[in-house]
Design a protein around this motif. Structure first.
Motif, PDB file in Angstrom:
ATOM      1  N   PRO A 101      68.262  17.244  66.079  1.00  0.00           N
ATOM      2  CA  PRO A 101      68.944  17.715  67.024  1.00  0.00           C
ATOM      3  C   PRO A 101      68.457  19.442  66.942  1.00  0.00           C
ATOM      4  N   GLU A 102      69.166  19.908  68.110  1.00  0.00           N
ATOM      5  CA  GLU A 102      69.209  21.316  68.290  1.00  0.00           C
ATOM      6  C   GLU A 102      69.881  22.317  67.073  1.00  0.00           C
ATOM      7  N   ALA A 103      71.206  21.552  66.806  1.00  0.00           N
ATOM      8  CA  ALA A 103      71.925  22.024  65.768  1.00  0.00           C
ATOM      9  C   ALA A 103      72.647  20.913  65.175  1.00  0.00           C
ATOM     10  N   PHE A 104      72.872  21.262  63.844  1.00  0.00           N
ATOM     11  CA  PHE A 104      73.980  20.500  63.023  1.00  0.00           C
ATOM     12  C   PHE A 104      75.208  21.159  62.800  1.00  0.00           C
ATOM     13  N   LEU A 105      76.207  20.376  63.140  1.00  0.00           N
ATOM     14  CA  LEU A 105      77.733  20.829  63.210  1.00  0.00           C
ATOM     15  C   LEU A 105      78.382  20.132  62.011  1.00  0.00           C
ATOM     16  N   PHE A 106      78.944  20.739  60.901  1.00  0.00           N
ATOM     17  CA  PHE A 106      79.482  20.236  59.868  1.00  0.00           C
ATOM     18  C   PHE A 106      80.826  20.732  59.882  1.00  0.00           C
ATOM     19  N   ASP A 107      81.812  19.767  59.654  1.00  0.00           N
ATOM     20  CA  ASP A 107      83.373  19.914  59.823  1.00  0.00           C
ATOM     21  C   ASP A 107      83.945  19.471  58.499  1.00  0.00           C
ATOM     22  N   GLU A 108      84.057  20.661  57.654  1.00  0.00           N
ATOM     23  CA  GLU A 108      84.380  20.412  56.264  1.00  0.00           C
ATOM     24  C   GLU A 108      84.074  19.230  55.493  1.00  0.00           C
ATOM     25  N   PRO A 109      82.827  19.161  55.429  1.00  0.00           N
ATOM     26  CA  PRO A 109      82.173  17.826  54.746  1.00  0.00           C
ATOM     27  C   PRO A 109      82.474  17.637  53.632  1.00  0.00           C
ATOM     28  N   LEU A 110      82.584  18.542  52.906  1.00  0.00           N
ATOM     29  CA  LEU A 110      82.889  18.398  51.302  1.00  0.00           C
ATOM     30  C   LEU A 110      84.498  17.942  50.755  1.00  0.00           C
ATOM     31  N   SER A 111      85.303  18.486  51.690  1.00  0.00           N
ATOM     32  CA  SER A 111      86.740  18.502  51.301  1.00  0.00           C
ATOM     33  C   SER A 111      87.350  17.116  50.967  1.00  0.00           C
ATOM     34  N   ASN A 112      86.588  16.030  51.187  1.00  0.00           N
ATOM     35  CA  ASN A 112      87.262  14.799  50.502  1.00  0.00           C
ATOM     36  C   ASN A 112      86.607  14.303  49.332  1.00  0.00           C
ATOM     37  N   LEU A 113      85.721  15.229  48.804  1.00  0.00           N
ATOM     38  CA  LEU A 113      85.103  14.709  47.578  1.00  0.00           C
ATOM     39  C   LEU A 113      85.648  15.421  46.238  1.00  0.00           C
ATOM     40  N   ASP A 114      85.354  14.763  45.304  1.00  0.00           N
ATOM     41  CA  ASP A 114      85.921  15.486  43.991  1.00  0.00           C
ATOM     42  C   ASP A 114      85.260  16.767  43.552  1.00  0.00           C
ATOM     43  N   ALA A 115      85.833  17.434  42.782  1.00  0.00           N
ATOM     44  CA  ALA A 115      85.317  19.041  42.568  1.00  0.00           C
ATOM     45  C   ALA A 115      83.945  19.011  41.981  1.00  0.00           C
ATOM     46  N   LYS A 116      83.303  18.042  41.266  1.00  0.00           N
ATOM     47  CA  LYS A 116      82.171  18.037  40.634  1.00  0.00           C
ATOM     48  C   LYS A 116      81.206  17.446  41.784  1.00  0.00           C
ATOM     49  N   LEU A 117      81.405  16.435  42.343  1.00  0.00           N
ATOM     50  CA  LEU A 117      80.571  16.211  43.538  1.00  0.00           C
ATOM     51  C   LEU A 117      80.449  17.069  44.836  1.00  0.00           C
ATOM     52  N   ARG A 118      81.294  17.971  44.780  1.00  0.00           N
ATOM     53  CA  ARG A 118      81.503  18.849  45.871  1.00  0.00           C
ATOM     54  C   ARG A 118      80.425  19.829  45.509  1.00  0.00           C
ATOM     55  N   VAL A 119      80.458  20.056  44.143  1.00  0.00           N
ATOM     56  CA  VAL A 119      79.255  21.413  43.840  1.00  0.00           C
ATOM     57  C   VAL A 119      78.056  20.902  44.119  1.00  0.00           C
ATOM     58  N   GLN A 120      77.977  19.490  43.688  1.00  0.00           N
ATOM     59  CA  GLN A 120      76.330  18.712  43.838  1.00  0.00           C
ATOM     60  C   GLN A 120      76.085  18.725  45.269  1.00  0.00           C
ATOM     61  N   MET A 121      76.818  18.168  46.159  1.00  0.00           N
ATOM     62  CA  MET A 121      76.549  18.097  47.470  1.00  0.00           C
ATOM     63  C   MET A 121      76.253  19.298  48.229  1.00  0.00           C
ATOM     64  N   ARG A 122      77.069  20.367  47.640  1.00  0.00           N
ATOM     65  CA  ARG A 122      76.807  21.769  48.181  1.00  0.00           C
ATOM     66  C   ARG A 122      75.387  22.205  47.994  1.00  0.00           C
ATOM     67  N   THR A 123      74.820  22.109  46.798  1.00  0.00           N
ATOM     68  CA  THR A 123      73.424  22.074  46.598  1.00  0.00           C
ATOM     69  C   THR A 123      72.538  21.494  47.512  1.00  0.00           C
ATOM     70  N   GLU A 124      73.056  19.984  47.636  1.00  0.00           N
ATOM     71  CA  GLU A 124      72.186  19.296  48.444  1.00  0.00           C
ATOM     72  C   GLU A 124      72.093  19.595  49.839  1.00  0.00           C
ATOM     73  N   ILE A 125      73.149  20.010  50.386  1.00  0.00           N
ATOM     74  CA  ILE A 125      73.157  20.694  51.766  1.00  0.00           C
ATOM     75  C   ILE A 125      72.151  21.911  51.751  1.00  0.00           C
ATOM     76  N   LYS A 126      72.335  22.842  51.063  1.00  0.00           N
ATOM     77  CA  LYS A 126      71.370  23.920  50.958  1.00  0.00           C
ATOM     78  C   LYS A 126      70.139  23.495  50.867  1.00  0.00           C
ATOM     79  N   LYS A 127      69.732  22.876  50.060  1.00  0.00           N
ATOM     80  CA  LYS A 127      68.252  22.211  49.858  1.00  0.00           C
ATOM     81  C   LYS A 127      67.912  21.696  51.076  1.00  0.00           C
ATOM     82  N   LEU A 128      68.700  20.802  51.651  1.00  0.00           N
ATOM     83  CA  LEU A 128      68.403  19.996  53.024  1.00  0.00           C
ATOM     84  C   LEU A 128      68.188  20.904  54.109  1.00  0.00           C
ATOM     85  N   HIS A 129      68.896  22.029  54.354  1.00  0.00           N
ATOM     86  CA  HIS A 129      68.608  23.154  55.157  1.00  0.00           C
ATOM     87  C   HIS A 129      67.387  23.698  54.846  1.00  0.00           C
TER      88      HIS A 129
END
Lengths: 299, 364
Positions: free
Chosen positions: B152-180
């Motif tokens: 797409p032209e743009a990705f929109l993320f609406d609080e994508p990590l707020s349903n995850l537990d703290a540890k997973l949130r940090v991990q997914m955060r890095t993955e989003i950064k890498k993904l970008h």
């Protein structure tokens, strides 16, 4: 007292239920199965003692009247259930869109279900009557027809009229259950689908419909049992006529069993028809189970 | 080009206005994070960009095209939802390919892009499962995969990590950064978590009550907050904010406590001005235990109320002129409550806000 022993307590507590099931279900079931193996006639009570094996069932195989009624019941079931499903779905979708008065409408929708089927039959018998019925009167006053349309006499029209009454009475079962499904539906996948490129129709087709199908199957399971034993509406409106053209299984069975007093034969028919009901129920139930699997127990 | 422009965008529900005419330019391939407390209008803004909410006023352009009246399907964006919003009746493979199937892409293109996305996100072994059979993190990955397959032209993320537990949130955060970094695309990301905002964003948009408070790179927002709200919202533990007066070139807290006005802020204050003094815990450190030990500084003797051990640092609770403040001790030693330590305030890192406007004295 041995009876006071603790190991008897569960049986003691269960005994009312066991006795009820025994006398209400088990005994009549076994008795009717037995009578279907005898030439039992209500007018000759002694005939119940004469065992003839499967002769009643053999006779059924050649009974064209029975198989016509059998086929007609399947047709009736198919048309009525599909119409009720489609109309119920339409009503549920419309009510789901409105923002106020949902509860009131839901209650109003239940009105047709509150009437006895016999009364519904009488009401439609009056509406469809070819001479004094309001339908023909209305059509004639509007100049849409000059003759009296024989709604309950001509065979296809009679079938149509019965299905109409049936659909009027029971569409709300589908509407209410499907509405429950729509209320339970999460909104996020709908929005995801919109963003994913779906037109409103595609959202409905690919997301909404699969979600509410389990609810439709629940309604179908309930209704297929109901419709398969349809008797009252048909008997009141046409009595199975004209010339047996609207005869369904249970009107035929009642005629054979009570009018002709051949209870043994009627019970054999009843057992065959029960198999039909079971088949329909089983079919919808397997569909339901399959549809539920991906819901993870959500429906 | 996936640039997004918001021009005086307003959202109102009846008479209640929740977004008050915000302006924002998001560049092609930029990672922009909208951050703010609940009810600040950040999600509403995102949903207006997506087309899931009507725009009550103003204009939104995506890729230089006015999209105000376009339905979501015509905006060529994809969105990742807080609750994943996967299609429950489809397998992972079908979920990923659904958007392409709707767009009537040929099957070989669908297969190729789906497999590519599955590869990037490590979903290849889960392709035949249904969402009910996935863990939270896996579902989140499928939701992201569904977004990237459509290019797409743009990705929109609406609080994508707020349903995850703290540890997973940090991990997914890095993955989003890498993904970008792998999939260069414009991203608009909504969160209430300032750590996510700091770590992910090219630019942070701090929102409050339907207004944009500040837009800037994470370092700008952190080092130069324009008002007390941004100052207290960004950074953890939050910035200490202390009421004070400017009295003869000093920041005067009470009769016993005053410190010099930092030289870079001196031109911006007037004698007798009521101010709020902003001091990050990192810049209030016992002597010899700071990270900014050179440069302009001043000292205060403070009594420790409580010490929180975090390993590499210890958070110290103390008081300046009766207001509770937090300081930090780097390379910590044992500290007992009641102990009096000589603290160094790294003056060049401190902030002054006008007490009435709450704005930084640098801009008011």
């Amino acid at each position: 007292m041995r009876w006071r022993a603790e190991k008897h307590t569960p049986y003691l507590l269960l005994s009312p239920a066991i006795l009820t099931i025994l006398f209400v279900v088990a005994v009549p079931l076994v008795f009717s199965l037995y009578t279907s193996l005898t030439p039992y006639r209500l007018t000759k009570p002694d005939s119940i003692n004469q065992f003839i094996g499967l002769r009643n069932y053999e006779r059924l195989l050649d009974d064209t009247k029975f198989w016509w009624a059998f086929g007609r019941t399947i047709l009736f079931l198919t048309i009525a259930l599909n119409l009720e499903f489609l109309l119920g779905l339409g009503i549920a979708l419309l009510i789901n869109r409105i923002t106020w008065g949902q509860r009131t409408l839901r209650t109003i929708m239940m009105f047709p279900m509150m009437f006895s089927p016999i009364l519904v039959g009488f009401q439609f018998k009056f509406i469809f009557n070819d001479n004094i019925g309001i339908l023909n009167n209305a059509l004639q006053s509007l100049g849409l027809t000059d003759g009296a349309i024989p709604w309950l006499v001509e065979r296809d029209l009679a079938m149509f009229s019965i299905i109409f009454a049936e659909v009027w009475m029971s569409t709300s079962v589908f509407a209410i259950l499907l509405l429950a499904g729509l209320f339970a539906m999460p909104k996020d996948p709908l929005e995801a689908a919109k963003v994913d490129g779906c037109t409103p129709w595609q959202v409905f087709r690919h997301i909404t419909l699969p979600f509410i199908m389990p609810f439709a199957y629940i309604a179908m399971t309930i209704r297929s049992l109901d419709v398969a034993r349809a008797y009252d509406i048909v008997d009141v409106m046409t009595g199975g006529g004209p010339a047996g053209r609207t005869e369904l299984l249970w009107t035929l069975i009642a005629r054979v069993g009570y009018d002709n007093a051949k209870m043994g034969q009627a019970n054999a028919m009843a057992y065959v028809s029960t198999i039909l009901s079971i088949l329909f129920t089983w079919y919808f139930f397997t569909k339901l189970v399959a549809a539920r699997r991906y819901m993870g127990g959500a429906a | 080009m996936g640039n997004i422009t918001l021009n005086k965008v307003v959202k109102a529900y009846g008479k209640l206005e929740v977004v008050h005419g915000i302006d924002l330019d998001i560049a092609h391939n930029e990672f922009v994070v909208l951050v703010g407390p609940s009810g600040c209008g950040k999600s509403t803004t995102l949903r207006m960009i997506a087309g899931l909410e009507d725009i009550s006023g103003g204009e939104i352009h995506i890729a230089n095209e006015l999209v105000n009246d376009l339905p979501p399907r015509k905006r060529n964006i994809s969105m990742v939802f807080q609750n994943y919003a996967l299609y429950p009746h489809m397998s992972v493979r079908e979920n990923l390919g659904f958007g392409l199937k709707i767009a009537k892409q040929p099957q070989n293109v669908i297969d190729q892009r789906v497999n590519e996305a599955a590869e990037i996100l490590g979903l290849s072994s889960l392709m035949e499962r249904t969402p009910a059979e996935l863990s939270g993190g896996q579902r989140q990955r499928v939701a992201m995969g569904r977004a990237i397959v459509r290019h797409p032209e743009a990705f929109l993320f609406d609080e994508p990590l707020s349903n995850l537990d703290a540890k997973l949130r940090v991990q997914m955060r890095t993955e989003i950064k890498k993904l970008h970094q792998k999939v260069k695309t414009t991203v608009v990301y909504v969160t209430h978590d300032q750590v996510e905002a700091m770590t992910l964003a090219d630019r942070i948009v701090v929102m409050k009550d339907g207004y944009i408070e500040q837009v800037g790179t994470p370092m700008e927002v952190f080092n130069h907050p324009v008002n007390t709200f941004v100052a207290s919202f960004i950074g953890s533990p939050p910035m200490n904010l202390l009421p004070a007066l400017i009295v003869s070139g000093a920041i005067w807290f009470d009769e016993n406590t005053s410190i010099p006005v930092p030289s870079r802020l001196a031109p911006h204050v007037t004698e007798g001005q009521e101010v709020i003094f902003g001091l990050r815990p990192d810049d209030l450190t016992p002597e010899g235990h700071g990270i900014h030990d050179s440069g302009e500084g001043t000292f205060l003797e403070l009594k420790i109320d409580l010490a929180e051990l975090l390993g590499t640092e210890t958070v110290l609770y103390t008081q300046i002129a009766g207001s509770e403040v937090q300081g930090k001790m780097f390379v910590p030693r044992d500290v007992t409550p009641g102990e009096v330590l000589k603290f160094r305030i790294a003056l060049e890192k401190t902030h002054l806000f006008d007490a009435k406007t709450k704005k930084s004295v640098r801009i008011s």
